[in-house]
Design an enzyme around this catalytic site. Structure first.
Site, PDB file in Angstrom:
ATOM      1  CB  CYS A  10      -4.170   1.998  -1.361  1.00 50.36           C
ATOM      2  SG  CYS A  10      -4.718   0.600  -2.364  1.00 50.36           S
TER       3      CYS A  10
ATOM      4  CB  CYS B  34      -7.046  -0.542  -0.406  1.00 48.89           C
ATOM      5  SG  CYS B  34      -5.599  -0.633  -1.224  1.00 48.89           S
ATOM      6  CG  ASP B  35      -8.553   2.724   1.839  1.00 49.11           C
ATOM      7  OD1 ASP B  35      -8.546   1.516   1.937  1.00 49.11           O
ATOM      8  OD2 ASP B  35      -7.412   3.089   2.026  1.00 49.11           O
TER       9      ASP B  35
END
Ligand code: NAP
Length: 317
Positions: free
Chosen positions: A133, A136-137
């Site tokens: 992701c 997200c990261d």
């Protein structure tokens, strides 16, 4: 607890199904599952969902549909369904917290999960440099070197998102041409942070506490080289989330649910929509469309069941 419509999964298919079922006064229950909002919620920017001239963040899109469905009476529950008993009516859904939900109809919209590379180091270094992701990261890889594996839309879309943060992005693809849309290819080829490694796969992800590199195999020459990197983002397609439906619903040879043009599965009263069925288009908009169809089918199915029940009651009275 009893619901007229249980929606399993909360991506665009499930949330749109809930919106339509809620507007039909059926007070659907959405079981949100492991990935609230579905995969779209992990997508950085959605530029091709109609109605958003400047695009919209994937999380925001899912969140909006969730709130829209809630406005008409949709209920949500954060749990996982572990098994379904379809031998009786209503259906019985067993949850991972030991509870039971009964439902007159079920809409399955459990989506698909990122396919893993299946190489040494991948599992042990997950969340320690290996991520599925970028949205997200990505932030954690500021000024770092990162590898993306794959040549499809996801690889390029999410790779381009990562270039906001990273100092170098290497895209490793098993062929010498990309599957991704031309517009994404153009953006990637003209981005100075992006470099491609063609005809190659990742054989191993290296590192003790966190990712330090990958072993890259050139599929044409067989040569194996070490490449230093702090991050690995595999974007090599998806596998459908259908484990709990094995033996219950008809699945195709790749594990996708077999549903007809009207989203009907082999069990009357159970409908399926979105990526859990579709391995061809897999767009938020097609999933939402399928979710709409599934809800309308569920509404008609329930009306038919109610009519039959009231007729039987009248005969017996
Ligand atoms: P995809 O289109 O199936 O692409 C997967 C990529 O991974 C392909 O390039 C494939 O190589 C490669 N691959 C597959 N298995 C591999 C393996 N074991 N080792 C190394 N490489 C492997 O999947 P996706 O990119 O996730 O896209 C899925 C769907 O979502 C598509 O319909 C796509 O259009 C859609 N999507 C759209 C957008 C957008 O419109 N902006 C964004 C993201 C996703 P080959 O090319 O050689 O097969």
């Amino acid at each position: 607890m009893h619901t007229r419509v249980a929606v399993i999964g909360s991506g665009p298919a499930g949330l749109t199904a809930a919106l339509y079922a809620a507007r039909a006064n059926l007070e659907p229950l959405v079981i949100r599952g492991l990935q609230p909002g579905g995969l779209i919620a992990t997508t950085s920017e959605v530029e091709n969902y109609p109605g958003f001239v400047d695009g919209i963040g994937g999380f925001e899109l899912a969140d909006n549909i969730e709130k829209q469905a809630e406005r008409f009476g949709t209920k949500y529950r954060d749990t996982l369904i572990t098994s379904i008993d379809a031998s009786q009516r209503p259906f019985v859904l067993h949850t991972d917290d030991g509870d039971q939900i009964t439902a007159d109809t079920i809409i399955v919209s459990t989506g698909a999960s990122p396919r893993k590379l299946g190489v040494p180091g991948e599992d042990v270094l997950a969340n320690r440099g290996v991520s599925y992701c970028a949205t997200c990261d990505g932030f954690f890889f500021r000024d770092k070197r990162v590898v993306v594996v794959g040549g499809g839309n996801s690889a390029l879309d999410e790779g381009l998102f990562l270039t906001r943060y990273v100092k170098e992005l290497v895209i490793i693809h098993r062929r010498d041409s990309l599957r991704a849309d031309p517009i994404l290819q153009e953006r990637a080829f003209s981005n100075p942070k992006v470099r491609f490694v063609w005809d190659s796969t990742v054989d191993e992800i290296l590192g003790e506490q966190s990712v330090t590199g990958v072993k890259i195999r050139n599929l044409k020459t067989g040569e194996v080289t070490l490449h230093e990197t702090e991050g690995v983002f595999p974007y090599i397609g998806h596998v459908p989330n259908t484990k709990i439906f094995t033996g219950l619903l008809d699945l195709d040879e790749n594990g996708y649910i077999k549903a007809d043009h009207n989203t009907r599965t082999n069990i009357p009263g159970i409908f399926a929509a979105g990526d859990v069925v579709d391995h061809v288009y897999r767009q938020a908009i097609t999933a939402a469309g399928e979710g709409c169809k599934a809800a309308m089918e569920a509404v008609w199915y329930l009306a038919d069941q109610d009519f039959k029940a009231s007729k039987a009651e009248a005969i017996n009275a």
